[in-house]
Motif scaffolding. Structure first.
Motif, mmCIF file in Angstrom:
data_model
loop_
_atom_site.group_PDB
_atom_site.id
_atom_site.type_symbol
_atom_site.label_atom_id
_atom_site.label_comp_id
_atom_site.label_asym_id
_atom_site.label_seq_id
_atom_site.Cartn_x
_atom_site.Cartn_y
_atom_site.Cartn_z
ATOM 1 N N GLY A 119 -1.776 -3.078 -17.802
ATOM 2 C CA GLY A 119 -1.207 -4.141 -16.970
ATOM 3 C C GLY A 119 0.277 -3.996 -16.701
ATOM 4 O O GLY A 119 0.871 -4.882 -16.076
ATOM 5 N N VAL A 121 3.887 -2.129 -15.238
ATOM 6 C CA VAL A 121 4.449 -1.328 -14.146
ATOM 7 C C VAL A 121 5.658 -0.612 -14.726
ATOM 8 O O VAL A 121 6.640 -1.253 -15.113
ATOM 9 C CB VAL A 121 4.857 -2.205 -12.947
ATOM 10 C CG1 VAL A 121 5.452 -1.349 -11.835
ATOM 11 C CG2 VAL A 121 3.664 -3.002 -12.438
ATOM 12 N N ASP A 131 1.569 6.563 -6.949
ATOM 13 C CA ASP A 131 1.602 5.575 -5.869
ATOM 14 C C ASP A 131 1.894 6.243 -4.528
ATOM 15 O O ASP A 131 1.267 5.926 -3.507
ATOM 16 C CB ASP A 131 2.676 4.517 -6.165
ATOM 17 C CG ASP A 131 2.346 3.695 -7.405
ATOM 18 O OD1 ASP A 131 1.179 3.685 -7.809
ATOM 19 O OD2 ASP A 131 3.261 3.061 -7.954
ATOM 20 N N HIS A 153 -3.495 -1.412 -3.029
ATOM 21 C CA HIS A 153 -3.471 -2.470 -4.047
ATOM 22 C C HIS A 153 -4.835 -2.604 -4.707
ATOM 23 O O HIS A 153 -4.948 -2.651 -5.947
ATOM 24 C CB HIS A 153 -3.046 -3.784 -3.386
ATOM 25 C CG HIS A 153 -2.816 -4.892 -4.353
ATOM 26 N ND1 HIS A 153 -2.637 -6.194 -3.953
ATOM 27 C CD2 HIS A 153 -2.755 -4.923 -5.714
ATOM 28 C CE1 HIS A 153 -2.451 -6.968 -5.016
ATOM 29 N NE2 HIS A 153 -2.527 -6.219 -6.096
ATOM 30 N N ALA A 154 -5.877 -2.660 -3.894
ATOM 31 C CA ALA A 154 -7.226 -2.796 -4.438
ATOM 32 C C ALA A 154 -7.610 -1.569 -5.256
ATOM 33 O O ALA A 154 -8.225 -1.683 -6.328
ATOM 34 C CB ALA A 154 -8.222 -3.008 -3.306
ATOM 35 N N ILE A 156 -5.655 0.758 -6.905
ATOM 36 C CA ILE A 156 -4.973 0.959 -8.181
ATOM 37 C C ILE A 156 -5.312 -0.148 -9.168
ATOM 38 O O ILE A 156 -5.503 0.085 -10.360
ATOM 39 C CB ILE A 156 -3.450 1.103 -7.961
ATOM 40 C CG1 ILE A 156 -2.804 1.798 -9.168
ATOM 41 C CG2 ILE A 156 -2.796 -0.225 -7.667
ATOM 42 C CD1 ILE A 156 -3.236 3.227 -9.364
ATOM 43 N N ASP A 157 -5.416 -1.389 -8.672
ATOM 44 C CA ASP A 157 -5.766 -2.482 -9.583
ATOM 45 C C ASP A 157 -7.199 -2.349 -10.090
ATOM 46 O O ASP A 157 -7.490 -2.647 -11.248
ATOM 47 C CB ASP A 157 -5.575 -3.830 -8.894
ATOM 48 C CG ASP A 157 -4.145 -4.324 -8.958
ATOM 49 O OD1 ASP A 157 -3.248 -3.512 -9.273
ATOM 50 O OD2 ASP A 157 -3.904 -5.516 -8.683
ATOM 51 N N GLN A 158 -8.092 -1.898 -9.230
ATOM 52 C CA GLN A 158 -9.467 -1.694 -9.668
ATOM 53 C C GLN A 158 -9.530 -0.607 -10.743
ATOM 54 O O GLN A 158 -10.215 -0.766 -11.763
ATOM 55 C CB GLN A 158 -10.351 -1.295 -8.484
ATOM 56 C CG GLN A 158 -11.822 -1.141 -8.839
ATOM 57 C CD GLN A 158 -12.613 -0.499 -7.727
ATOM 58 O OE1 GLN A 158 -12.407 0.678 -7.405
ATOM 59 N NE2 GLN A 158 -13.526 -1.253 -7.116
ATOM 60 N N SER A 159 -8.810 0.479 -10.540
ATOM 61 C CA SER A 159 -8.809 1.575 -11.513
ATOM 62 C C SER A 159 -8.326 1.098 -12.869
ATOM 63 O O SER A 159 -8.952 1.363 -13.912
ATOM 64 C CB SER A 159 -7.921 2.723 -11.017
ATOM 65 O OG SER A 159 -8.354 3.204 -9.777
ATOM 66 N N LEU A 160 -7.205 0.379 -12.871
ATOM 67 C CA LEU A 160 -6.606 -0.056 -14.130
ATOM 68 C C LEU A 160 -7.393 -1.204 -14.766
ATOM 69 O O LEU A 160 -7.485 -1.287 -15.992
ATOM 70 C CB LEU A 160 -5.153 -0.454 -13.894
ATOM 71 C CG LEU A 160 -4.237 0.691 -13.459
ATOM 72 C CD1 LEU A 160 -2.848 0.163 -13.117
ATOM 73 C CD2 LEU A 160 -4.142 1.760 -14.549
ATOM 74 N N ALA A 161 -7.942 -2.086 -13.931
ATOM 75 C CA ALA A 161 -8.724 -3.199 -14.475
ATOM 76 C C ALA A 161 -9.973 -2.692 -15.182
ATOM 77 O O ALA A 161 -10.314 -3.147 -16.284
ATOM 78 C CB ALA A 161 -9.095 -4.182 -13.366
#
Length: 243
Positions: A119, A121, A131, A153-154, A156-161
């Motif tokens: 979570g 940066v 990025d 946004h979708a 990178i957030d999906q990968s990390l989530a």
């Protein structure tokens, strides 16, 4: 009188530690990753890390801005490992899929570190390189900037989530993880069809599927949606209006 700024190189320890090693940022990060794997985040402290390195704990602050700075460096290391060996081929969807799987895999190789850093940066070079690569792929293939940022946004957030979600399972004790996985057969598969017809109908499929990560499927869904958006943006895909 203004405080003298010590150059970064001068802050580094060049003398060997008690164990005969010369400290470096990379060595400290690798040692921290090992400690996280063995003891979890609760076992990572400046004192314990110093002991593992054979150095005074205060020495770590020559390299990092406190333990939070070390946390960011760990996150940077994981992203860097995802990038190692990856190169864009010009096939945008395949390139993003490969990079997403690499990010997910790099974090899952260190579940405790993933939970600590997914979570965050970091603003560090390898995170920035990742990025830049994703945005470059999207803009080059033809996504307008608002669409490129939306999909980035979708993505990178999906990968990390998913990395954090799946790491949470891997970070459990073996007994807890096995117990969770067995619920699909010991509980869900035995629910009465009269009360839970849909679970009962799909119980064998759930038992086979739910112990695996959904990330590859979710990633493919995201990329399919992005591809559909791209096709809709292209002039040849738009219907021609009658005069």
């Amino acid at each position: 009188m203004a405080k003298q700024v010590v150059p970064e190189g001068a802050r580094r320890r060049r003398r060997p530690t008690r164990q005969g090693t010369v400290l470096s940022e990379r060595l400290i990060v690798e040692t921290a990753l090992r400690m996280l794997r063995e003891h979890g985040s609760a076992g990572l402290s400046a004192r314990r890390l110093g002991a593992a390195l054979g150095a005074d704990p205060s020495t770590l602050y020559r390299y990092f801005d406190g333990m939070d700075g070390l946390t960011l460096a760990i996150g940077e290391e994981l992203i860097g490992r995802a990038l190692d060996g990856w190169a864009a081929t010009g096939r945008w969807r395949a390139d993003l899929r490969a990079l997403g799987l690499r990010i997910h895999g790099a974090y899952l190789a260190h579940p405790q570190a993933a939970l600590l850093t997914a979570g965050r940066v970091t603003g560090r070079p390898r995170e920035i390189a990742a990025d830049e690569a994703v945005l470059g792929i999207l803009r080059t293939v033809g996504f307008p900037d608002p669409e490129a940022v939306l999909i980035y946004h979708a993505f990178i957030d999906q990968s990390l989530a998913f990395a954090a979600l799946d790491a949470g399972s891997l970070a459990l004790t073996e007994a807890s993880r096995i117990s969770d996985e067995q619920q699909w057969e010991s509980t869900y598969a035995r629910l009465p069809a009269e009360e839970y017809p849909h679970i009962a109908a799909t119980a064998p499929l759930l038992a086979a599927r739910m112990t695996h990560s959904a990330y590859p499927v979710a990633l493919d869904m995201l990329l399919s949606s992005a591809e559909a958006r791209l096709q809709a943006l292209r002039p040849e895909a738009r219907p021609v209006r009658a005069p």
